[in-house]
Design a protein around this motif. Sequence first.
Motif, PDB file in Angstrom:
ATOM      1  N   LEU A   1       0.834  -1.210   0.000  1.00 15.07           N
ATOM      2  CA  LEU A   1       0.000   0.000   0.000  1.00 15.07           C
ATOM      3  C   LEU A   1       0.864   1.253   0.000  1.00 15.07           C
ATOM      4  N   LYS A   2       1.971   1.153   0.773  1.00 17.65           N
ATOM      5  CA  LYS A   2       2.867   2.321   0.848  1.00 17.65           C
ATOM      6  C   LYS A   2       3.467   2.589  -0.531  1.00 17.65           C
ATOM      7  N   ARG A   3       3.904   1.479  -1.162  1.00 19.42           N
ATOM      8  CA  ARG A   3       4.488   1.640  -2.493  1.00 19.42           C
ATOM      9  C   ARG A   3       3.453   2.242  -3.456  1.00 19.42           C
ATOM     10  N   TYR A   4       2.228   1.729  -3.327  1.00 13.09           N
ATOM     11  CA  TYR A   4       1.158   2.210  -4.198  1.00 13.09           C
ATOM     12  C   TYR A   4       0.915   3.699  -3.961  1.00 13.09           C
ATOM     13  N   ARG A   5       0.880   4.095  -2.647  1.00 12.92           N
ATOM     14  CA  ARG A   5       0.627   5.507  -2.328  1.00 12.92           C
ATOM     15  C   ARG A   5       1.758   6.398  -2.849  1.00 12.92           C
ATOM     16  N   ASP A   6       3.016   5.946  -2.597  1.00 12.69           N
ATOM     17  CA  ASP A   6       4.160   6.741  -3.061  1.00 12.69           C
ATOM     18  C   ASP A   6       4.132   6.873  -4.579  1.00 12.69           C
ATOM     19  N   ASN A   7       3.829   5.739  -5.220  1.00 14.82           N
ATOM     20  CA  ASN A   7       3.752   5.724  -6.674  1.00 14.82           C
ATOM     21  C   ASN A   7       2.725   6.703  -7.191  1.00 14.82           C
ATOM     22  N   ARG A   8       1.578   6.705  -6.515  1.00 13.20           N
ATOM     23  CA  ARG A   8       0.466   7.558  -6.944  1.00 13.20           C
ATOM     24  C   ARG A   8       0.842   9.025  -6.783  1.00 13.20           C
ATOM     25  N   GLN A   9       1.489   9.310  -5.609  1.00 13.15           N
ATOM     26  CA  GLN A   9       1.873  10.704  -5.380  1.00 13.15           C
ATOM     27  C   GLN A   9       2.854  11.161  -6.455  1.00 13.15           C
ATOM     28  N   GLU A  10       3.832  10.269  -6.719  1.00 10.08           N
ATOM     29  CA  GLU A  10       4.851  10.600  -7.710  1.00 10.08           C
ATOM     30  C   GLU A  10       4.196  10.755  -9.086  1.00 10.08           C
ATOM     31  N   PHE A  11       3.238   9.876  -9.342  1.00  9.61           N
ATOM     32  CA  PHE A  11       2.534   9.885 -10.619  1.00  9.61           C
ATOM     33  C   PHE A  11       1.808  11.215 -10.830  1.00  9.61           C
ATOM     34  N   PHE A  12       1.101  11.663  -9.783  1.00  8.99           N
ATOM     35  CA  PHE A  12       0.370  12.925  -9.912  1.00  8.99           C
ATOM     36  C   PHE A  12       1.318  14.108 -10.040  1.00  8.99           C
ATOM     37  N   ALA A  13       2.440  14.024  -9.285  1.00 15.96           N
ATOM     38  CA  ALA A  13       3.423  15.102  -9.383  1.00 15.96           C
ATOM     39  C   ALA A  13       3.954  15.162 -10.816  1.00 15.96           C
ATOM     40  N   ASN A  14       4.254  13.984 -11.380  1.00 12.49           N
ATOM     41  CA  ASN A  14       4.765  13.933 -12.750  1.00 12.49           C
ATOM     42  C   ASN A  14       3.753  14.450 -13.756  1.00 12.49           C
ATOM     43  N   ILE A  15       2.501  14.031 -13.590  1.00 11.53           N
ATOM     44  CA  ILE A  15       1.467  14.468 -14.538  1.00 11.53           C
ATOM     45  C   ILE A  15       1.332  15.982 -14.515  1.00 11.53           C
ATOM     46  N   SER A  16       1.276  16.534 -13.291  1.00 17.21           N
ATOM     47  CA  SER A  16       1.072  17.989 -13.238  1.00 17.21           C
ATOM     48  C   SER A  16       2.246  18.698 -13.886  1.00 17.21           C
ATOM     49  N   HIS A  17       3.451  18.120 -13.643  1.00 15.46           N
ATOM     50  CA  HIS A  17       4.621  18.735 -14.253  1.00 15.46           C
ATOM     51  C   HIS A  17       4.532  18.662 -15.788  1.00 15.46           C
ATOM     52  N   GLU A  18       4.202  17.454 -16.280  1.00 18.38           N
ATOM     53  CA  GLU A  18       4.130  17.243 -17.730  1.00 18.38           C
ATOM     54  C   GLU A  18       3.067  18.124 -18.384  1.00 18.38           C
ATOM     55  N   LEU A  19       1.968  18.341 -17.652  1.00 15.97           N
ATOM     56  CA  LEU A  19       0.894  19.162 -18.230  1.00 15.97           C
ATOM     57  C   LEU A  19       1.249  20.643 -18.176  1.00 15.97           C
ATOM     58  N   ARG A  20       1.923  20.991 -17.076  1.00 18.76           N
ATOM     59  CA  ARG A  20       2.203  22.414 -16.884  1.00 18.76           C
ATOM     60  C   ARG A  20       3.098  22.965 -18.010  1.00 18.76           C
ATOM     61  N   THR A  21       4.129  22.188 -18.404  1.00 18.03           N
ATOM     62  CA  THR A  21       5.087  22.706 -19.392  1.00 18.03           C
ATOM     63  C   THR A  21       4.397  23.097 -20.713  1.00 18.03           C
ATOM     64  N   PRO A  22       3.670  22.186 -21.373  1.00 18.73           N
ATOM     65  CA  PRO A  22       3.042  22.633 -22.638  1.00 18.73           C
ATOM     66  C   PRO A  22       2.013  23.725 -22.420  1.00 18.73           C
ATOM     67  N   ILE A  23       1.287  23.669 -21.294  1.00 21.69           N
ATOM     68  CA  ILE A  23       0.252  24.696 -21.077  1.00 21.69           C
ATOM     69  C   ILE A  23       0.905  26.074 -20.894  1.00 21.69           C
ATOM     70  N   THR A  24       2.075  26.096 -20.237  1.00 20.36           N
ATOM     71  CA  THR A  24       2.786  27.366 -20.077  1.00 20.36           C
ATOM     72  C   THR A  24       3.177  27.926 -21.445  1.00 20.36           C
ATOM     73  N   TYR A  25       3.660  26.992 -22.287  1.00 24.04           N
ATOM     74  CA  TYR A  25       4.001  27.423 -23.655  1.00 24.04           C
ATOM     75  C   TYR A  25       2.774  27.972 -24.366  1.00 24.04           C
ATOM     76  N   LEU A  26       1.680  27.236 -24.297  1.00 23.82           N
ATOM     77  CA  LEU A  26       0.449  27.653 -24.991  1.00 23.82           C
ATOM     78  C   LEU A  26       0.026  29.029 -24.523  1.00 23.82           C
ATOM     79  N   ASP A  27       0.024  29.184 -23.182  1.00 19.18           N
ATOM     80  CA  ASP A  27      -0.410  30.442 -22.580  1.00 19.18           C
ATOM     81  C   ASP A  27       0.491  31.592 -23.034  1.00 19.18           C
ATOM     82  N   GLY A  28       1.811  31.338 -22.952  1.00 14.99           N
ATOM     83  CA  GLY A  28       2.789  32.388 -23.290  1.00 14.99           C
ATOM     84  C   GLY A  28       2.654  32.839 -24.737  1.00 14.99           C
TER      85      GLY A  28
END
Length: 469
Positions: free
Chosen positions: A234-261
């Motif tokens: 469960l711990k591994r799953y939770r850590d994985n999920r947190q990391e996963f969401f952190a990665n997704i937000s990062h991945e989404l933020r970069t192109p959206i910043t470009y689009l916005d700019g």
Amino acid sequence: MKWNRIEVKLGSSILMLFLVVLLPLGFVIDQIFTGFYYTKAKSEIDHLSTRYANYIHSVEDAEILRMFEQLANLTHTELYIINKNGEVVANSGIPGLPKGTSVGQETVKSLALDHSLSAEYEDPVSHQRYVVSGKAVFSNSFFEGGIFVVSSLAEIDQSIYKIRQLLLLSGIGAFFLAVGFTFIISRKLSQPLIKMEEATRKISKGELDTKVNIQSNDEIGLLASAINDLSVELKRYRDNRQEFFANISHELRTPITYLDGYANLLKEGLYQSEEEKQQYLNIIQQESQRLIQLINDLFDLAKMEEGRFDLTFEQVDVAEAAENVVSKATLKAKKKNISLYLESEENIPFIYGDGLRIEQIFLNLIENAIHYTEQGFIKVRIFMKTNDTVGIIVEDTGIGIPEEELIHIFERFHRVEKSRSRNHGGSGLGLAIVKKLVELQKGEIRVTSKVGKGTRFEILFPIIKDETS
Ligand code: ADP
């Protein structure tokens, strides 16, 4: 104390079982002892009365009667003699039967008929209990009366009473011992269960570092280690999920910043020429495509991980799939001055898989190879690894992957060099998807690489005949 606790349940069951065994056992032992003493007393007086009856021939002779009374006193037995009318003619000292009293015609009749009788007798005066053995006295084959030897049961009753006391005491002792034993055993059993219950409650509240410390190699130990494994998982799953969401937000933020700019630049008219405007629009389009690609990849990967990804299985010609992709990618390779070629053995059997997904695997690997190679070549090879395995190799002479990175290469969002990867529009999901696709088609994938020399991916697919046929 809660009455539904395992200690109580187990304890009361063991005690019940114990009582079920102990009570009949006590009863049987009591019966054995009582029977033994009574039988012994009866056989002794029976023996004596037979011997006396053999000596006595007349119940009329006062001299003989007195002699028997004295003999009884000397041998510490009691006796009385009756004549043929049932009248007591001699008595060695039994209080309830003085001389002259009568024993009743029933006794006389049964004695005359059976020649012997044995009975129990309670003295009406002293209330003492006796066992009685009577023998008929005959003179010239005529019934003369009877001699009765009597033995008091007082001593036997005393011994039996003592034995019963001992039995009771040992029974009570055993009962308390059983209570103590039951208590210890039930505690020993229930304590780890309570610990595990507490641990699982903590885990369910999110305290995933909780460990159950129970060392035993029985079922309880196995359950404890299963709970520990569960919390780790469960711990591994939770850590994985947190990391996963952190990665997704990062991945989404970069192109959206470009689009916005760039959208802002265009909106404010901050460009010098039509050419510059087109350049900005191109960037916006590229970033939008990257975003779509990322979302599609994520969606596919999520479905694959949940086992909801539908593959259309059919007989697939791997060599043909490779050829399709190679011809599509050749232009891209040419632009970088890299030669891309396919080497395929003759008559490679079809494999059982999803044709489009096999092409996707080739595309991801070949596009990566093109991207991470600056000079040299990219070779795709299809061959028979064993009689029932098709091998696929995609190798390049590119920058390579450091040894320590190789084990992470198939993880989601893992990139060796972040900026390089982004340049070619990579999301860091390509190899994760490739691995999943290979596994869903019962294959396996390996990677070997040398920094500065190149990278080689090898995939093995089993040759399975159409499962539906
Ligand atoms: P990306 O979209 O970043 O390429 P991938 O999952 O396809 O994501 O690849 C993960 C990482 O593995 C890449 O970022 C890159 O660092 C490395 N990699 C993949 N293929 C190659 C290759 N042929 N040569 C060198 N490095 C590679």
